[in-house]
Design an enzyme around this catalytic site. Structure first.
Site, mmCIF file in Angstrom:
data_model
loop_
_atom_site.group_PDB
_atom_site.id
_atom_site.type_symbol
_atom_site.label_atom_id
_atom_site.label_comp_id
_atom_site.label_asym_id
_atom_site.label_seq_id
_atom_site.Cartn_x
_atom_site.Cartn_y
_atom_site.Cartn_z
ATOM 1 N N LYS A 65 24.051 76.929 10.868
ATOM 2 C CA LYS A 65 24.970 76.168 12.089
ATOM 3 C C LYS A 65 26.760 76.643 12.023
ATOM 4 O O LYS A 65 27.162 77.148 13.026
ATOM 5 C CB LYS A 65 25.465 74.687 11.525
ATOM 6 C CG LYS A 65 26.599 73.495 12.631
ATOM 7 C CD LYS A 65 26.296 72.512 11.806
ATOM 8 C CE LYS A 65 27.142 72.547 10.675
ATOM 9 N NZ LYS A 65 27.347 71.265 10.420
ATOM 10 N N ASP A 112 25.152 89.946 0.965
ATOM 11 C CA ASP A 112 26.037 90.329 0.152
ATOM 12 C C ASP A 112 27.134 89.952 1.373
ATOM 13 O O ASP A 112 27.259 91.393 1.599
ATOM 14 C CB ASP A 112 26.362 91.426 -0.958
ATOM 15 C CG ASP A 112 27.971 90.631 -1.668
ATOM 16 O OD1 ASP A 112 28.670 90.371 -0.832
ATOM 17 O OD2 ASP A 112 27.423 90.721 -2.787
ATOM 18 N N HIS A 113 27.338 89.051 2.076
ATOM 19 C CA HIS A 113 28.168 89.607 3.040
ATOM 20 C C HIS A 113 30.084 89.558 2.472
ATOM 21 O O HIS A 113 30.805 90.131 3.793
ATOM 22 C CB HIS A 113 28.495 87.469 3.564
ATOM 23 C CG HIS A 113 29.408 86.530 3.094
ATOM 24 N ND1 HIS A 113 29.780 86.010 1.763
ATOM 25 C CD2 HIS A 113 31.269 86.630 3.618
ATOM 26 C CE1 HIS A 113 30.689 85.553 1.812
ATOM 27 N NE2 HIS A 113 31.601 85.960 2.358
ATOM 28 N N LYS A 163 45.035 82.210 0.094
ATOM 29 C CA LYS A 163 43.098 82.639 0.674
ATOM 30 C C LYS A 163 43.986 84.204 0.196
ATOM 31 O O LYS A 163 44.439 84.527 1.594
ATOM 32 C CB LYS A 163 42.957 81.890 1.954
ATOM 33 C CG LYS A 163 41.431 82.814 2.672
ATOM 34 C CD LYS A 163 40.312 82.542 1.556
ATOM 35 C CE LYS A 163 38.936 83.149 2.000
ATOM 36 N NZ LYS A 163 37.997 83.016 1.089
ATOM 37 N N LYS A 182 39.211 79.654 -7.020
ATOM 38 C CA LYS A 182 39.003 78.374 -5.843
ATOM 39 C C LYS A 182 40.843 77.724 -6.471
ATOM 40 O O LYS A 182 41.077 77.857 -6.951
ATOM 41 C CB LYS A 182 38.200 77.860 -6.204
ATOM 42 C CG LYS A 182 36.795 78.101 -6.016
ATOM 43 C CD LYS A 182 35.734 77.275 -5.663
ATOM 44 C CE LYS A 182 34.501 77.316 -5.159
ATOM 45 N NZ LYS A 182 34.519 78.733 -3.452
ATOM 46 N N THR A 233 17.750 74.008 10.459
ATOM 47 C CA THR A 233 19.369 73.003 10.403
ATOM 48 C C THR A 233 20.409 72.655 9.733
ATOM 49 O O THR A 233 20.324 71.541 9.513
ATOM 50 C CB THR A 233 18.597 71.716 10.454
ATOM 51 O OG1 THR A 233 17.320 71.483 9.320
ATOM 52 C CG2 THR A 233 17.133 71.108 11.961
ATOM 53 N N HIS A 254 30.109 89.545 -5.041
ATOM 54 C CA HIS A 254 31.222 90.291 -4.233
ATOM 55 C C HIS A 254 32.173 90.941 -5.046
ATOM 56 O O HIS A 254 32.570 92.190 -4.585
ATOM 57 C CB HIS A 254 32.035 89.524 -3.393
ATOM 58 C CG HIS A 254 31.234 87.792 -3.129
ATOM 59 N ND1 HIS A 254 30.079 88.187 -2.067
ATOM 60 C CD2 HIS A 254 31.486 86.837 -3.037
ATOM 61 C CE1 HIS A 254 29.301 87.547 -1.454
ATOM 62 N NE2 HIS A 254 30.011 86.225 -1.661
ATOM 63 N N GLU A 302 41.072 82.025 -3.040
ATOM 64 C CA GLU A 302 40.969 81.041 -2.709
ATOM 65 C C GLU A 302 41.530 79.691 -2.294
ATOM 66 O O GLU A 302 42.027 79.483 -3.765
ATOM 67 C CB GLU A 302 39.606 80.292 -2.395
ATOM 68 C CG GLU A 302 37.938 81.902 -2.106
ATOM 69 C CD GLU A 302 36.388 80.950 -2.030
ATOM 70 O OE1 GLU A 302 36.240 79.951 -1.075
ATOM 71 O OE2 GLU A 302 36.443 81.110 -3.687
ATOM 72 N N LEU A 326 24.839 76.811 6.684
ATOM 73 C CA LEU A 326 24.675 78.298 7.406
ATOM 74 C C LEU A 326 24.141 78.701 8.455
ATOM 75 O O LEU A 326 24.812 79.163 8.978
ATOM 76 C CB LEU A 326 23.450 79.265 5.947
ATOM 77 C CG LEU A 326 24.308 80.756 5.697
ATOM 78 C CD1 LEU A 326 25.723 81.246 5.932
ATOM 79 C CD2 LEU A 326 22.684 81.382 4.933
HETATM 80 C C1 BG6 Z 1 30.105 82.400 -0.952
HETATM 81 C C2 BG6 Z 1 30.691 81.892 -2.627
HETATM 82 O O1 BG6 Z 1 29.568 83.673 -1.668
HETATM 83 O O2 BG6 Z 1 31.704 83.250 -0.828
HETATM 84 C C3 BG6 Z 1 31.843 80.413 -1.483
HETATM 85 O O3 BG6 Z 1 29.660 80.995 -2.794
HETATM 86 C C4 BG6 Z 1 33.034 81.231 -1.275
HETATM 87 O O4 BG6 Z 1 31.729 80.107 -3.185
HETATM 88 C C5 BG6 Z 1 32.799 82.486 -0.475
HETATM 89 O O5 BG6 Z 1 33.697 79.715 -0.748
HETATM 90 C C6 BG6 Z 1 33.738 82.957 -0.538
HETATM 91 O O6 BG6 Z 1 34.052 83.890 1.185
HETATM 92 P P1 BG6 Z 1 34.822 84.223 1.796
HETATM 93 O O7 BG6 Z 1 34.078 84.748 3.456
HETATM 94 O O8 BG6 Z 1 35.514 83.003 2.456
HETATM 95 O O9 BG6 Z 1 36.100 85.417 1.482
#
Ligand code: BG6
Length: 508
Positions: A24, A186-187, A354, A349, A19, A249, A225, A22
Site C-alpha cells: 500500500k 535494501d531500500h 529525522k 528511533k 493487501t 542499511h 528517526e 508495504l
Molecule cells: C526500515 C526499518 O528498514 O527502515 C525501519 O525496518 C526504519 O525500522 C526504516 O524506520 C527507515 O527507513 P527510512 O527510509 O525512513 O529512513
C-alpha cells in the site's frame, strides 16, 4: 549500472502480500510512478495475492486509494487511471496452499498468450520472511517458474535473524532461484544520494587521492528517526536496532564509502568490492563489543513539542524489554586504505531529528601552525546528506569579511535533487529488478558477512554482558554515545540542519 531510461520488456509481477502495508505505502505508488514516467513497457500485468478475499475490482480500488494517499505522482485523468489499473488482477490465496498458485498461473498465462509473450515473471514477496522458503517451493512445484522468459524473485529484509537462519533461508530459496535471479532489497540502496556516492567518489578526480587514512580523520554515518516503534512493536521488540538498521542499511552505506574503485562499473565488480569491505571489517568478540558498540533504549520525552512515552510503555512491547532502539558503534576497516580510521555509525528511533547523513572528516592542518596557531581551526568536511534534503556540502575555512583575524567555516552546497521531485527508492529498485540490474541489490555474500559481524554483538547483548543505556526521546542518544567518540578526540557533527547556524554559505 542502473539505466533508468531503459524501458523493460513486457513482464508480469506477482505481489505476495498485496493487501499489506508495504504494498500500500510503497509498491503500488512506485509502480504508478514508473508508469507515469514512461518506464514501464506497453504490456505488463500485476497480480496481487493475499489471504483476504477481494474481487479484482475491489483490489483496483485499493490500489487507487494507495496511489492517491502515498503516490509521488498522481493520475491526471480517469482515462489514465483506467489504463493503469486495468492491468491489476487479484487472486486470493493462502501462500501455504498449493491451490492458490494455479489461479495466479492462469491469470499470467492468459496475458502472455494474448500478447504472444515469452513470459517474463517477477515474484515480489512482501510477506513475512518465514514464508519465503515455502513460497519459492510452491512457485516451482506449481510450474509458475517454468517459463521461456526470465524469472526473478524480489525479497525484503530481514533475511534471517542471524547467520544460521539466513543461511537456511537462502538454501531454501536457492532450490528455485539462482543468485542472479534473487533480488534482495535494501531500500537504502535505492535512495538517490546513496546511489550518488560512487559517482561523487569516482567521477571527481579530486577525491580519490584524499580518500584514505592519510587524509581522512574519521567517517560518521548517522541515520536518526523521530518515530518510535509505531504499529510494529511485535516485530521490533524481537529485532532491535542492531538487526533492523545496522546489519543492513548502516553497513551498506559504510561499504559504499569504503569500497575500492571497482575494475568496471558493472554489478559484479561493484559487489566484489563491497564484499571485500565486509571481509576487512574488524569483527568484535562478545567481550570487545562492550568497548566499541553502545546500545540504548528511549525513555519518555518530547518530540516536536509533544510528550511521547518511553519504549517500555509502548503498546505490544514487553514491560521489562531490553531491546535496543539505538546503536552507536566505532568500526574499523582493516585494509591499507583505511588503517586506523574510525567509522562511527549511529542510528536510533525517537531521536531529535529525522536525518540520514554521512560526514567525511578530513585531517586538520597541523596544530600550532599558520592559521591553526590556537588549535581551533575547523577540519574540512564532505557531508553527503541522504535525507530529508538530498545534497552535498563541502565545509572549508575562509577569512571572515571585515575581520582579518577571524577564520570561519563556510559551506559550499549542492542540492541533490536538481529542484525536481526525486524518484522514490522503491521506484528505482523495482525498475532495476524488471530490467535485470542487480547493482543496488544485496548479494548473498554481503548478507552472510554482515551477519557474521553482527552475531557476536547480539549474543553478548542477549547474555546481558554489556549495559543497556537510556536516552530521553527527542535527544541525540545517550551520553555514552558521545563518550565513544570523545575517547578518540572526536565528536559527532550535528546533522546539516543543525550545523547551518555556524556555517556561512558561499555567496551569502
Ligand atoms: C526500515 C526499518 O528498514 O527502515 C525501519 O525496518 C526504519 O525500522 C526504516 O524506520 C527507515 O527507513 P527510512 O527510509 O525512513 O529512513
Amino acid at each position: 549500472m542502473s539505466t533508468r531510461s531503459r524501458t523493460p520488456e513486457a513482464f508480469s509481477i506477482v505481489i505476495f502480500g498485496a493487501t499489506g502495508d508495504l504494498a500500500k505505502r510503497k509498491l503500488f505508488p512506485a509502480l504508478f510512478g514508473l508508469y507515469k514516467t514512461g518506464l514501464l513497457p506497453e504490456h505488463f500485468r500485476v497480480v496481487g495475492t493475499g489471504r483476504t478475499p477481494r474481487s479484482t475490482d475491489e483490489f483496483r480500488e485499493s490500489v487507487r486509494a494507495s496511489v492517491s494517499e502515498f503516490g509521488r505522482l498522481k493520475p491526471d485523468s480517469n482515462a489514465e487511471w483506467q489504463d493503469f489499473a486495468g492491468r491489476f488482477y487479484y487472486a486470493a490465496s493462502d501462500v501455504n496452499d498449493p491451490r492458490g498458485y494455479g489461479e495466479i498461473r492462469s491469470i499470467i498465462e492468459s496475458f502472455e498468450k494474448e500478447h504472444a509473450l515469452p513470459g517474463n515473471r517477477l515474484f515480489y514477496l512482501a510477506i513475512s520472511p518465514d514464508l519465503f522458503g515455502a513460497v519459492s517451493r510452491h512457485l516451482r512445484d506449481s510450474g509458475l517458474t517454468e517459463t521461456a522468459g526470465w524469472k526473478r524473485l524480489v525479497i525484503e529484509k530481514p533475511i534471517g535473524h542471524d547467520h544460521a537462519s539466513a543461511k537456511a533461508l537462502n538454501g531454501q530459496i536457492k532450490q528455485t532461484f539462482t543468485e542472479e535471479e534473487t533480488y534482495r532489497i535494501d531500500h537504502y540502496l535505492g535512495k538517490q544520494m546513496v546511489q550518488n556516492i560512487d559517482v561523487i567518489r569516482f567521477a571527481n578526480s579530486m577525491f580519490e587521492p584524499l580518500w584514505n587514512h592519510h587524509y581522512i580523520e574519521c567517517v560518521q554515518i548517522t541515520a536518526s528517526e523521530i518515530v518510535g516503534v509505531e504499529e510494529r512493536a511485535g516485530f521490533y521488540d524481537r529485532t532491535g536496532a542492531l538487526r533492523d538498521m545496522v546489519q543492513n542499511h548502516m553497513l551498506q552505506m559504510l561499504m559504499m564509502v569504503a569500497m575500492e574503485p571497482p575494475s568496471r562499473l558493472k554489478t559484479e565488480a561493484i559487489h566484489d568490492e563491497k564484499i571485500k569491505v565486509l571481509r576487512s571489517l574488524r569483527r568484535y568478540t562478545e567481550e570487545e563489543a562492550g568497548e566499541h558498540v553502545i546500545r540504548a533504549q528511549y525513555l519518555a520525552g518530547s518530540i516536536e513539542g509533544k510528550q511521547v512515552p518511553g519504549y517500555r510503555e509502548e503498546k505490544n512491547v514487553r514491560f521489562d524489554s531490553n531491546t535496543e532502539t539505538f546503536v552507536a558503534a566505532k568500526l574499523y576497516v582493516d585494509n591499507l586504505r583505511w588503517a586506523g580510521v574510525p567509522f562511527y555509525v549511529r542510528t536510533g528511533k525517537r531521536m531529535a531529528e529525522k536525518a540520514t547523513e554521512i560526514v567525511i572528516q578530513f585531517r586538520n592542518v597541523p596544530k600550532n601552525l599558520y592559521f591553526n596557531k590556537h588549535n581551533n581551526l575547523n577540519p574540512n568536511l564532505l557531508v553527503i546528506s541522504i535525507q530529508p534534503n538530498e545534497g552535498i556540502q563541502m565545509v572549508l575555512n575562509a577569512r571572515h569579511p571585515g575581520d582579518d583575524s577571524r577564520i570561519v567555516p563556510v559551506a559550499m552546497e549542492f542540492s541533490g535533487n536538481f529542484g525536481k521531485s526525486v524518484p522514490e527508492a522503491y521506484e528505482s529498485l523495482i525498475h532495476d529488478a524488471i530490467i535485470g540490474d542487480q547493482t543496488f541489490f544485496t548479494h548473498w555474500e554481503e548478507v552472510s558477512l554482515a551477519w557474521k559481524f553482527i552475531d557476536p554483538i547480539r549474543r553478548a547483548w542477549d547474555a546481558d554482558k554489556h549495559p543497556l543505556y537510556h536516552y530521553a526521546s527527542g535527544t541525540w542518544g545517550p551520553q555514552e554515545a558521545h563518550e565513544l567518540l570523545a575517547r578518540e578526540g572526536h565528536a559527532w557533527w550535528p546533522v546539516t540542519g543543525r550545523r547551518d547556524h555556524r556555517i556561512i554559505r558561499v555567496g551569502q
